[in-house]
Design an enzyme around this catalytic site. Structure first.
Site, PDB file in Angstrom:
ATOM      1  N   CYS A 106       3.589   8.672   0.697  1.00  0.00           N
ATOM      2  CA  CYS A 106       4.087   7.727   1.697  1.00  0.00           C
ATOM      3  C   CYS A 106       4.229   6.383   0.991  1.00  0.00           C
ATOM      4  O   CYS A 106       3.222   5.777   0.601  1.00  0.00           O
ATOM      5  CB  CYS A 106       3.118   7.643   2.867  1.00  0.00           C
ATOM      6  SG  CYS A 106       3.597   6.434   4.128  1.00  0.00           S
TER       7      CYS A 106
ATOM      8  N   CYS B 207       7.316  -4.296  15.602  1.00  0.00           N
ATOM      9  CA  CYS B 207       6.690  -3.285  16.459  1.00  0.00           C
ATOM     10  C   CYS B 207       5.248  -3.705  16.773  1.00  0.00           C
ATOM     11  O   CYS B 207       4.446  -3.916  15.856  1.00  0.00           O
ATOM     12  CB  CYS B 207       6.707  -1.923  15.774  1.00  0.00           C
ATOM     13  SG  CYS B 207       8.361  -1.357  15.319  1.00  0.00           S
TER      14      CYS B 207
ATOM     15  N   CYS C 173       6.876  -6.635   6.734  1.00  0.00           N
ATOM     16  CA  CYS C 173       7.935  -5.903   7.436  1.00  0.00           C
ATOM     17  C   CYS C 173       8.890  -6.874   8.099  1.00  0.00           C
ATOM     18  O   CYS C 173       8.495  -7.950   8.549  1.00  0.00           O
ATOM     19  CB  CYS C 173       7.335  -4.961   8.481  1.00  0.00           C
ATOM     20  SG  CYS C 173       8.553  -3.857   9.242  1.00  0.00           S
TER      21      CYS C 173
ATOM     22  N   CYS D  20       2.025  -1.659  15.368  1.00  0.00           N
ATOM     23  CA  CYS D  20       1.907  -1.383  13.931  1.00  0.00           C
ATOM     24  C   CYS D  20       1.253  -2.557  13.218  1.00  0.00           C
ATOM     25  O   CYS D  20       1.681  -3.709  13.355  1.00  0.00           O
ATOM     26  CB  CYS D  20       3.298  -1.123  13.355  1.00  0.00           C
ATOM     27  SG  CYS D  20       3.304  -0.785  11.575  1.00  0.00           S
TER      28      CYS D  20
ATOM     29  N   CYS E 186      -0.812   6.506   9.852  1.00  0.00           N
ATOM     30  CA  CYS E 186       0.441   5.912  10.284  1.00  0.00           C
ATOM     31  C   CYS E 186       0.204   4.677  11.139  1.00  0.00           C
ATOM     32  O   CYS E 186      -0.552   4.707  12.110  1.00  0.00           O
ATOM     33  CB  CYS E 186       1.224   6.964  11.085  1.00  0.00           C
ATOM     34  SG  CYS E 186       2.879   6.449  11.532  1.00  0.00           S
TER      35      CYS E 186
ATOM     36  N   GLU F  36       0.828  -1.196   0.000  1.00  0.00           N
ATOM     37  CA  GLU F  36       0.000   0.000   0.000  1.00  0.00           C
ATOM     38  C   GLU F  36       0.868   1.253   0.000  1.00  0.00           C
ATOM     39  O   GLU F  36       1.970   1.255   0.545  1.00  0.00           O
ATOM     40  CB  GLU F  36      -0.937   0.004   1.220  1.00  0.00           C
ATOM     41  CG  GLU F  36      -1.979  -1.099   1.141  1.00  0.00           C
ATOM     42  CD  GLU F  36      -2.911  -1.158   2.343  1.00  0.00           C
ATOM     43  OE1 GLU F  36      -3.964  -1.785   2.208  1.00  0.00           O
ATOM     44  OE2 GLU F  36      -2.579  -0.582   3.397  1.00  0.00           O
TER      45      GLU F  36
END
Length: 346
Positions: free
Chosen positions: A107, A118, A114, A121, A339, A94
């Site tokens: 962005c 974290c 990933c 997230c 975010c 995305e």
């Protein structure tokens, strides 16, 4: 069985020139094709109109152009646009266009999933499938630039590597994409308008400094106390704050570029006086500014936005110590484009 065609954008300009020489053509033909591929962002050989049909067919026989495709597009009430980007192998990432009254920001993602963990997230909950290639990162910028022109009547002004993935875990491809984004032979954007955001990989921060990069560095910090940071960002055990601080001091000594710390305040996690003091102390090592970011829930209830009183305590203490602070309100929350929310739910 036919040999697999090579992605033509994996070739340098010199390699393209050499290909044409080896196939009985002039070297400058490589320059023409390179221009079509990067500056003009063309995705089909057939449309390379200053090249003969025979040459276009030769390219078709030997190469592919593995371009991205916008598989879905969602528009937020605030003008934010989230793109579901389908890659040539069917995987999806995305990217987001974030508008304000004075600028539009792309962005972009650097990995499918990933590499890090974290807990706050949504992207970190996805298994890392693979790194994005330089052209796949570049194409996201091209798409968002077109959307900026179409929906906001001006070209893209800024780029942040804050989408899916940890950019410094895909170092080579991210650097190559920035090289092409800033090149006059690519998009010609200024490095000063690009920010690479990392959760903090000390070795790679030092490598960037040694390579004298010209873009901006942001660090997803969220706590300046090791125990707290490890509880929400477990990789901190591998890259502790001491090592991160040393790398950031090295970065500033080499580049003289201030650092942005991205910081979310959560209730019961990092909203105490000692958390604020630790951040203030950490900010004194290297010239910096702090972006206090509004938290965007990812539906598990573990992380809750801190109270206004806690946020105001951070603001007053940072200002009292002459540390520049910006409070960032989230954009695109209604389409999960804010975010920490990118998780291929489009």
């Amino acid at each position: 069985m036919k040999p697999k065609k090579k992605d033509i954008r994996a070739l340098t300009k010199e390699q393209l020139r050499q290909f044409f020489v080896e196939n009985g053509d002039k070297a400058f033909r490589g320059n023409q094709v390179y221009d079509w591929l990067w500056s003009k962002s063309l995705h089909t050989f057939e449309d390379m109109t200053n090249i003969s049909k025979e040459t276009r067919q030769m390219l078709e026989d030997n190469f592919v152009i593995n371009h991205i495709r916008v598989d879905s597009m969602q528009k937020s009430a605030d003008g934010t646009i989230k793109n579901g980007i389908k890659l040539h192998d069917g995987l999806v990432v995305e990217s987001v266009l974030i508008p304000t009254s004075t600028r539009t920001t792309a962005c972009v993602s650097s990995q499918v999933g990933c590499s890090l963990d974290c807990k706050f997230c949504a992207t970190a909950r996805l298994k890392r499938m693979r790194n994005l290639n330089p052209d796949e990162i570049y194409d996201q910028v091209v798409v968002i630039d077109k959307q900026s022109r179409l929906y906001h009547n001006h070209p893209l002004t800024n780029i942040v590597f804050m989408g899916m993935g940890e950019p410094l875990m895909n170092y080579k491809n991210v650097m190559k994409s920035i090289e092409m984004i800033t090149s006059p032979e690519g998009l010609g954007m200024s490095s000063k308008r690009i920010t690479v955001s990392t959760s903090g990989v000390p070795k790679m921060i030092k490598k960037m400094a040694d390579e004298e990069v010209k873009f901006n560095l942001a660090v997803s910090l969220h706590s300046a106390i090791d125990e707290v940071r490890t509880s929400i960002m477990p990789f901190n055990t591998t890259f502790p704050l001491k090592d991160l601080r040393e790398a950031l001091e090295y970065w500033y000594a080499k580049t003289k570029r201030a650092i942005t710390y991205e910081y979310v305040v959560w209730e019961g996690i990092n909203d105490r006086k000692e958390d604020i003091k630790a951040l203030v102390d950490f900010c004194k090592y290297v010239p910096c500014k702090v972006n206090l970011i509004e938290y965007n829930p990812i539906d598990d209830g573990q992380f809750q936005q801190a109270s206004n009183a806690a946020i105001n305590n951070y603001i007053s203490n940072l200002e009292m110590n002459d540390i520049t602070i910006n409070v960032r309100r989230s954009r695109g929350k209604d389409i999960d484009a804010a975010c920490g929310q990118l998780a291929n739910k489009s």
